[in-house]
Design a protein around this motif. Structure first.
Motif, mmCIF file in Angstrom:
data_model
loop_
_atom_site.group_PDB
_atom_site.id
_atom_site.type_symbol
_atom_site.label_atom_id
_atom_site.label_comp_id
_atom_site.label_asym_id
_atom_site.label_seq_id
_atom_site.Cartn_x
_atom_site.Cartn_y
_atom_site.Cartn_z
ATOM 1 N N ALA A 85 20.849 21.625 -13.891
ATOM 2 C CA ALA A 85 22.078 22.418 -13.778
ATOM 3 C C ALA A 85 21.698 23.896 -13.791
ATOM 4 C CB ALA A 85 23.044 22.094 -14.916
ATOM 5 N N GLY A 86 21.436 24.433 -12.614
ATOM 6 C CA GLY A 86 20.924 25.794 -12.505
ATOM 7 C C GLY A 86 21.972 26.873 -12.358
ATOM 8 N N SER A 87 23.221 26.527 -12.549
ATOM 9 C CA SER A 87 24.305 27.515 -12.469
ATOM 10 C C SER A 87 25.440 27.047 -13.360
ATOM 11 C CB SER A 87 24.803 27.661 -11.027
ATOM 12 O OG SER A 87 25.428 26.457 -10.600
ATOM 13 N N ILE A 88 26.379 27.936 -13.652
ATOM 14 C CA ILE A 88 27.535 27.545 -14.459
ATOM 15 C C ILE A 88 28.380 26.537 -13.696
ATOM 16 C CG2 ILE A 88 29.708 28.420 -15.416
ATOM 17 C CD1 ILE A 88 28.101 30.894 -16.327
ATOM 18 N N ALA A 89 28.449 26.676 -12.384
ATOM 19 C CA ALA A 89 29.192 25.691 -11.583
ATOM 20 C C ALA A 89 28.563 24.307 -11.705
ATOM 21 C CB ALA A 89 29.235 26.136 -10.121
ATOM 22 N N TRP A 113 20.970 23.966 -21.694
ATOM 23 C CA TRP A 113 21.243 25.160 -20.893
ATOM 24 C C TRP A 113 20.484 26.375 -21.430
ATOM 25 C CZ3 TRP A 113 23.564 29.390 -23.252
ATOM 26 C CH2 TRP A 113 24.223 29.166 -24.460
ATOM 27 N N LEU A 114 20.071 27.226 -20.518
ATOM 28 C CA LEU A 114 19.382 28.477 -20.843
ATOM 29 C C LEU A 114 19.907 29.540 -19.879
ATOM 30 C CD1 LEU A 114 15.742 27.083 -21.184
ATOM 31 C CD2 LEU A 114 17.126 27.982 -23.067
ATOM 32 N N GLU A 115 20.617 30.500 -20.408
ATOM 33 C CA GLU A 115 21.286 31.463 -19.528
ATOM 34 C C GLU A 115 20.328 32.240 -18.651
ATOM 35 O OE1 GLU A 115 20.488 33.646 -23.391
ATOM 36 O OE2 GLU A 115 21.094 31.637 -22.781
ATOM 37 N N GLY A 116 19.114 32.470 -19.129
ATOM 38 C CA GLY A 116 18.145 33.221 -18.340
ATOM 39 C C GLY A 116 17.685 32.495 -17.091
ATOM 40 N N TYR A 117 17.964 31.191 -17.026
ATOM 41 C CA TYR A 117 17.550 30.392 -15.877
ATOM 42 C C TYR A 117 18.745 29.960 -15.018
ATOM 43 C CZ TYR A 117 12.984 30.314 -18.059
ATOM 44 O OH TYR A 117 11.779 30.690 -18.606
ATOM 45 N N LEU A 118 19.935 30.492 -15.333
ATOM 46 C CA LEU A 118 21.115 30.216 -14.520
ATOM 47 C C LEU A 118 21.220 31.241 -13.398
ATOM 48 C CD1 LEU A 118 23.774 29.520 -17.317
ATOM 49 C CD2 LEU A 118 22.567 27.826 -15.918
ATOM 50 N N ASP A 120 23.789 32.556 -12.447
ATOM 51 C CA ASP A 120 24.783 33.543 -12.872
ATOM 52 C C ASP A 120 24.204 34.599 -13.809
ATOM 53 O OD1 ASP A 120 27.479 31.672 -12.257
ATOM 54 O OD2 ASP A 120 25.696 30.577 -12.883
ATOM 55 N N ARG A 121 23.082 34.268 -14.461
ATOM 56 C CA ARG A 121 22.407 35.173 -15.411
ATOM 57 C C ARG A 121 23.366 35.651 -16.502
ATOM 58 N NH1 ARG A 121 17.007 35.055 -15.329
ATOM 59 N NH2 ARG A 121 16.889 37.222 -16.051
#
Length: 532
Positions: A85-89, A113-118, A120-121
């Protein structure tokens, strides 16, 4: 008597492999390593021979710091790791799919989840989850396990709102304008969530999946650094039923924290000491946690994170943690103290020294868990007292980019400093902290040798170690950390016959290939635990 003969095996010898040899195993232990099996072994009518045809025999890997029962739970949950899951979507899609077939208790759980790897950042919020799950409670744990994201329904069912005070050692992140919780709960604030516990049946089902993962990775022993009563019941039941495919070394969770009940008073009251158990399940000691994680900026630092005034969180004051560690030492329980930031490592070492029991600390091979960013003074103390640095060097490959972002290049040269550990004579077994990162030791070995992240970024050129040194971190040094250096992490007469079989030698390939190594066979006590 059970006899197993492994013929034509190139046996691991630390920094090389032997010419083809025959390893004879009796009742799960190595009896001889020679050009041929003894006559009596070959004559045994029930003996079984495995011809390895010149393949390479390594000791089974030891995960020196993992959370196998947590992995079991994670494998039952929504996968929101960066790989899936590489994005919030994408996170929303995964949660929406889970809502269509929710667990019996109605709670949607996920992790990774890791925000630095989304793409969306940014850090996701409860509103992101509310958009796809307005009526089901949803809790998604950050990959570090020190931060949770909850939707509005989960907050409501847990009685959390704008009036809820931050607990000691934790923080509810709030909207700066309204004061309402954003859904992010840091450290001890996660304890406020009223999530139903997994049933024993669910936990056993998940652990079967976890055992398959360990076999896939060539791991034959795992230290459980967050063992509670449910975990001990699970391991005891599986061991009694002869259904354990991996040796487990439990570290009992010491104090009430992060939603878990502390077992220090109960263990002391029951007279439980380090070493209790058998070859499959043997209690190691007590696990204490002082700070959070680097990526979420909750690890306790002496200097702020890059572009921030934040220096992280310490759970306890010195007197409180010193008293708890002293109690463990006095009652024969080894201390393993989670200290990631340099401020937390400082506190861990102060606590050990202020117990007044440094002789016992040294005898018990006390450990600092993760030991991510030690200072020169910390390194001096580790070396002086023989304290083990249980290094999560597996993070270099998996989440090293986020470390570089928040610590900067200068401090990155001190992160999981294996070259320095070795040069100073500090025992530093490697680990992945699975399921915080993927539990494949070869990815940790690759990161320790190359100091490269999964993106290909070179994080530093100071702390590189050799392939042989990296293999030792996951075998002999990890065995030393459980007082089993004579029986685990080695292929020697008298040792457990825990092996990984490989088609190629790790000393004869380009280092870039190390991260893709896979065993073609794994054996525990001489018996296969994966297809060979």
């Amino acid at each position: 008597m059970t006899v197993r003969i492994f013929a034509n095996a190139r046996v691991f010898e630390g920094d090389s492999f032997s010419p083809p040899r025959t390893v004879t195993v009796v009742d799960g232990r190595v009896r001889s390593i020679d050009e041929a099996a003894p006559d009596w072994a070959r004559a045994d009518p029930d003996s079984r021979t495995v011809d390895l045809a010149g393949q390479y025999l390594l000791p089974g890997f030891i995960e020196s710091h993992g959370h196998p029962a947590m992995l079991a739970r994670t494998l039952l949950e929504v996968d929101v790791t960066p790989q899936s899951a590489g994005s919030i979507a994408a996170i929303q899609d995964a949660v929406a799919a889970a809502v269509q077939d929710p667990p019996a208790d109605g709670w949607i759980r996920g992790a990774g989840w890791l925000e630095g790897y989304l793409d969306d950042r940014r850090v996701p919020t409860r509103q992101d989850l509310d958009a796809v799950a307005p009526d089901h409670p949803v809790v998604l744990i950050r990959g570090c396990r020190h931060i949770a994201l909850a939707n509005s329904k989960a907050l409501e069912l847990s009685g959390i709102d704008a009036s809820t005070a931050d607990p000691a050692g934790g923080r509810l992140v709030r909207d700066p304008d309204t004061g309402e919780p954003t859904g992010i709960l840091q450290e001890a604030a996660q304890d406020l969530l009223q999530i139903p516990a997994y049933t024993p049946e669910m936990l056993e089902r998940g652990f079967a999946l976890a055992q398959a993962k360990f076999a896939e990775w060539g791991v034959t022993t795992v230290n459980d650094m967050s063992t509670g009563s449910a975990e001990m019941r699970l391991y005891t039941a599986l061991n009694r039923a002869d259904r354990l495919g991996v040796r487990v070394r439990p570290w009992l969770w010491a104090l009430d924290q992060m939603g878990m009940k502390g077992l220090l008073p109960a263990a002391v009251g029951a007279g439980i000491t380090s070493g209790l158990g058998d070859d499959m399940v043997r209690i190691q000691g007590m696990k204490f946690v002082l700070d959070g994680g680097v990526g979420g900026q909750t690890a306790a630092l002496t200097c702020p994170y890059e572009h921030s005034d934040e220096t992280g969180i310490l759970y306890y004051d010195d007197e409180e943690i010193t008293a708890a560690v002293r109690r463990a030492l006095e009652h024969g329980l080894r201390p393993a103290i989670h200290g990631i930031g340099d401020a937390a490592i400082d506190q861990a070492l102060r606590a050990l020294e202020r117990t007044g029991l440094m002789g016992r600390v040294e005898e018990m091979r006390a450990r600092i868990e993760h030991c991510t960013l030690p200072s020169d003074e910390n390194l001096d103390a580790l070396a002086r007292h023989g304290i083990i640095a249980a290094s999560s060097v597996g993070f270099v490959y998996h989440i090293g980019d986020s470390y570089l972002d928040v610590l900067g290049a200068e401090r990155m040269e001190r992160v999981y400093p294996h070259r320095t550990f070795i040069d100073r004579g500090i025992v530093a077994p490697g680990n992945s902290d699975v399921p915080v990162t993927n539990g494949n030791p070869w990815e940790g070995i690759y990161g320790a040798v190359t100091r490269k992240s999964s993106s290909g970024q070179v994080l530093d050129t100071v702390q590189n170690i050799t392939v042989a040194e990296a293999l030792a971190a996951y075998t002999s040094l990890a065995a030393y950390a459980t007082f089993e250096e004579d029986t685990l992490g080695t292929i020697a007469v008298g040792a457990h016959a825990d092996f990984g079989v490989y088609e190629r030698s790790p000393f004869e390939v380009d280092v870039e290939e190390l991260k893709d190594f896979t065993p073609v066979g794994v054996y525990l006590a001489g018996e296969p635990v994966s297809p060979n």
